[in-house]
Every structure is written in structure tokens, then in C-alpha cells.
Write a protein that holds these residues in place. Structure first.
Motif, short mmCIF file in Angstrom:
data_model
loop_
_atom_site.label_atom_id
_atom_site.label_comp_id
_atom_site.label_asym_id
_atom_site.label_seq_id
_atom_site.Cartn_x
_atom_site.Cartn_y
_atom_site.Cartn_z
N ILE A 90 93.64 -29.67 -128.45
CA ILE A 90 92.51 -30.09 -127.62
C ILE A 90 91.88 -28.86 -126.98
O ILE A 90 92.57 -28.06 -126.35
CB ILE A 90 92.98 -31.06 -126.50
CG1 ILE A 90 93.78 -32.21 -127.11
CG2 ILE A 90 91.80 -31.57 -125.69
CD1 ILE A 90 94.85 -32.75 -126.20
N THR A 91 90.57 -28.68 -127.16
CA THR A 91 89.85 -27.57 -126.54
C THR A 91 88.77 -28.13 -125.63
O THR A 91 87.96 -28.96 -126.04
CB THR A 91 89.21 -26.67 -127.61
OG1 THR A 91 90.24 -26.17 -128.47
CG2 THR A 91 88.48 -25.50 -126.96
N VAL A 92 88.78 -27.67 -124.38
CA VAL A 92 87.82 -28.18 -123.39
C VAL A 92 87.14 -27.02 -122.68
O VAL A 92 87.70 -25.93 -122.53
CB VAL A 92 88.52 -29.09 -122.36
CG1 VAL A 92 89.08 -30.33 -123.02
CG2 VAL A 92 89.61 -28.34 -121.62
N PHE A 102 87.59 -36.10 -120.75
CA PHE A 102 86.85 -34.86 -120.80
C PHE A 102 85.37 -35.04 -121.12
O PHE A 102 84.56 -34.17 -120.80
CB PHE A 102 87.49 -33.91 -121.83
CG PHE A 102 88.86 -33.45 -121.44
CD1 PHE A 102 89.05 -32.59 -120.37
CD2 PHE A 102 89.98 -33.90 -122.13
CE1 PHE A 102 90.32 -32.16 -120.01
CE2 PHE A 102 91.26 -33.47 -121.78
CZ PHE A 102 91.42 -32.60 -120.71
N LYS A 142 89.02 -38.41 -124.94
CA LYS A 142 87.56 -38.39 -124.95
C LYS A 142 86.98 -38.92 -123.65
O LYS A 142 85.98 -38.41 -123.13
CB LYS A 142 87.04 -39.21 -126.13
CG LYS A 142 87.28 -38.57 -127.49
CD LYS A 142 86.68 -39.41 -128.62
CE LYS A 142 86.83 -38.71 -129.96
NZ LYS A 142 86.26 -39.51 -131.07
N GLU A 179 82.73 -32.27 -121.92
CA GLU A 179 83.45 -31.00 -121.84
C GLU A 179 84.42 -30.80 -123.01
O GLU A 179 84.98 -29.73 -123.18
CB GLU A 179 84.25 -30.92 -120.52
CG GLU A 179 83.39 -31.08 -119.27
CD GLU A 179 82.27 -30.07 -119.22
OE1 GLU A 179 82.55 -28.88 -119.46
OE2 GLU A 179 81.11 -30.47 -118.97
N LEU A 180 84.62 -31.86 -123.80
CA LEU A 180 85.52 -31.77 -124.94
C LEU A 180 84.83 -31.01 -126.07
O LEU A 180 83.83 -31.46 -126.62
CB LEU A 180 85.92 -33.17 -125.41
CG LEU A 180 86.96 -33.25 -126.54
CD1 LEU A 180 88.28 -32.66 -126.11
CD2 LEU A 180 87.14 -34.70 -126.99
N LYS A 181 85.36 -29.84 -126.42
CA LYS A 181 84.73 -28.98 -127.41
C LYS A 181 85.46 -28.98 -128.75
O LYS A 181 84.90 -28.54 -129.76
CB LYS A 181 84.63 -27.55 -126.87
CG LYS A 181 83.84 -27.42 -125.58
CD LYS A 181 82.44 -27.99 -125.71
CE LYS A 181 81.67 -27.90 -124.42
NZ LYS A 181 80.32 -28.53 -124.53
N THR A 205 92.56 -24.22 -124.46
CA THR A 205 93.08 -24.98 -125.59
C THR A 205 94.51 -25.43 -125.30
O THR A 205 95.34 -24.63 -124.87
CB THR A 205 93.06 -24.11 -126.87
OG1 THR A 205 91.72 -23.74 -127.17
CG2 THR A 205 93.63 -24.89 -128.05
N THR A 214 86.66 -21.70 -122.24
CA THR A 214 87.39 -22.85 -122.76
C THR A 214 88.88 -22.66 -122.61
O THR A 214 89.37 -21.53 -122.49
CB THR A 214 87.07 -23.09 -124.26
OG1 THR A 214 87.46 -21.94 -125.01
CG2 THR A 214 85.58 -23.35 -124.47
#
Length: 313
Positions: free
Chosen positions: A184-186, A245, A242, A248-250, A216, A214
Motif C-alpha cells: 500500500i502506497t499513500v 485513504f 480505499k 491519498e491512495l497512490k 509504502t 509517499t
């Protein structure tokens, strides 16, 4: 000749504008309409590009490590056909005779440079971009930079090129016997970055040209063991991630496999819609620009219904 194959990728072109909310210190994000996006392109085309002797228009586009070139070969009735080029050093190429196999230097003047290029087609009624991949040519991100170089600073507008996705990859994942990892990357706010990495504000301010911040997170299961007892729990976990975030969820991906399979990574945010096209000959470098335009337009038109359906505003 058997002919060569090339991949056509499709992207949704969008532009966001930040506007202050009257009476507050906050801003709201406005998505430009397709018509407004085309108007921005017209501003670049009419005011920022140089006219060439053949009737085309061209401009250089600043990228991270130099400049690319965008030449408009045709623009009419809400459709644009572009050539995107990248300069390359002359000492890495030569002319080779196909019969004798002898080579000779490419004749060039002091003001000339070699350029590798590819083509893309934009339908501004849908703002879908069709881009053909050619080895050595610039990435489609040059098109995004074309807009950002003009409007990011002048109008506070941010251009996005989102790959159009085809299917819900979750349907594939829930059938796998082992889900071994979630990644997960935010996007992370500045104050959290300062806290996590131990920098104070003056030290952080010394970092120049920061584009993104970011973090991770990797959740890894034991060897040959699944992270979830029930595949339905994966769906709930993804929904929760989802929801938490949001924008902001990248990045969100999962590694999964069945028995006797190698683990494979599945991108839960991106499953690109692409088409592989075959040219009638191997020497595609001898094709005229209109040959590329024809195959781009035909491939886009044949898939337009699905592309529009899969596009996300």
C-alpha cells in the motif's frame, strides 16, 4: 515479411484546477470539462508553438533531464495527431547498407540533432489519448508536461494522464489459493514526514524540488501461507483501505498464486487497456506518419465504446 507488432495504450487526459473558496483559507479542486481541456490545447497550439514550413507546429517540452519535442501534424474537428520526439546523441547511430553491411556516419550540421519519435492521437470529445509504443521514443508523460509547462504555474492547473483500466482484477485474486503480500502506497502530509524521518522544518525546507511525499506499507505473510483465511476478507480489506485513504491512495497491489504457480503481483488500481497491432512489414521505420495515424484512429474507433465505458472521471 511477417510484420512487426506494437502496443497501443490508452489514457484519459484530465486537468484539475485549484480555486480558493471565498471567505476561507481553503481551496477546492475543479475538474475541467473536455471542452475546457481542448481550449487549453488551443492556447498552446496557437500561442506557444512555432509554425514550420510544412504547415505543422512544434514546441520543445521541458522534462526532468532535458527537452522533448511535440509536433502537431494535424488538428481539426476536436482531434489532434501528434509526433512526440526525443533527441539522441549522433555517436550512438549510423547508416548501414543492407546489402554490403558497411556503415557510415549520419550527415548532420552543427544545428541538427537526431530524434527518435512516436505518435499519439487525441479525441477531445472524450479526452482519450491513443499512444503507440516505439522503442527509444519518449514516454506519454511528455504530453502531460506539454500542458503543465504552460498551465501549472500560470493557472494553477495540474494535468493527469490516467491509464484506462479494463477489469476488476479482484475477481481474479479471490480465486487464488494464496495471497502472500499486500503493498500500500499513500501520500503523506509534510508534518507526518517530519515526524517519521526525524527532520525539523528548516532541514525539510532545504530539500529542493520535492514533487511527492509517499509512504509504502508492505504486509507479508508466512511462506506458502495466505494472509486471509477467506477470500472475501481480501475484498473487505481492500474496501477498508480505499475508504480510509481515499484520494491519498497512490498504489495498491497484492501478490498471489495458486498451487504450483509462481507468485505474481496484481495491481489493484491499474489494469491497463491496451491493444497490440501488427504492421504489414518489418521495416516500420519507412512508414509515413499517415500510416501510423490510420492505425491509431482505426484501433481507437474499434474500441471507443469500451474505452469510454472504462474511463473514470
Amino acid at each position: 515479411m511477417a510484420g512487426k507488432s506494437r502496443k497501443i495504450s490508452f489514457y484519459r487526459l484530465s486537468i484539475e484546477k485549484s480555486e480558493p473558496i471565498p471567505g476561507t483559507r481553503t481551496h477546492r479542486i475543479i475538474n475541467l470539462t473536455n471542452e475546457e481541456i481542448e481550449n487549453n490545447f488551443k492556447i498552446i497550439y496557437e500561442n506557444k508553438m512555432r509554425a514550420l514550413g510544412n504547415g505543422h507546429k512544434v514546441t520543445d517540452v521541458a522534462i526532468s533531464d532535458g527537452n522533448d519535442f511535440v509536433e502537431v501534424l494535424d488538428y481539426s474537428e476536436h482531434h489532434a495527431f501528434l509526433q512526440i520526439g526525443q533527441p539522441n546523441p549522433a555517436n550512438t547511430v549510423a547508416l548501414r547498407d543492407k546489402v554490403t553491411l558497411e556503415t557510415e556516419n549520419v550527415p548532420m550540421s552543427a544545428n541538427q540533432l537526431l530524434e527518435w519519435f512516436t505518435y499519439c492521437y487525441i479525441d477531445f470529445t472524450t479526452c482519450i489519448v491513443s499512444y503507440i509504443s516505439i522503442s527509444g521514443a519518449p514516454r506519454v508523460s511528455t504530453l502531460r508536461n506539454l500542458f503543465d509547462n504552460t498551465f501549472l504555474h500560470e493557472g494553477g492547473m495540474t494535468t493527469k494522464l490516467a491509464a484506462i483500466m479494463t477489469r476488476d482484477v479482484l475477481e481474479t485474486l479471490v480465486k487464488k489459493s494464496t495471497i502472500s503480500k499486500l503493498t500500500i502506497t499513500v501520500a503523506v502530509p509534510e508534518d507526518q514526514i517530519l515526524s517519521d524521518i526525524g527532520l525539523n522544518k528548516p532541514q525539510f525546507a532545504e530539500m529542493k524540488n520535492v514533487r511527492t511525499r509517499t509512504a509504502t506499507y508492505k504486509i507479508v505473510g508466512r511462506r506458502n501461507k495466505s494472509l486471509f483465511k477467506d477470500s472475501n476478507l481480501l475484498e473487505k480489506a481492500i474496501e477498508a483501505i480505499k475508504t480510509k485513504f481515499g484520494g491519498e491512495l497512490k498504489g495498491l497491489s497484492a501478490n498471489a498464486k495458486d498451487a504450483n504457480e509462481k507468485s505474481e503481483e496484481y495491481d489493484l488500481l491499474q489494469e491497463n487497456f491496451t491493444k497490440t497491432v501488427k504492421f504489414e512489414r518489418d521495416d516500420i521505420e519507412t512508414l509515413a506518419p499517415n500510416d501510423f495515424k490510420k492505425i491509431l484512429v482505426e484501433t481507437y474507433s474499434a474500441n471507443k465504446f469500451d474505452l469510454v465505458r472504462y474511463s473514470r472521471d
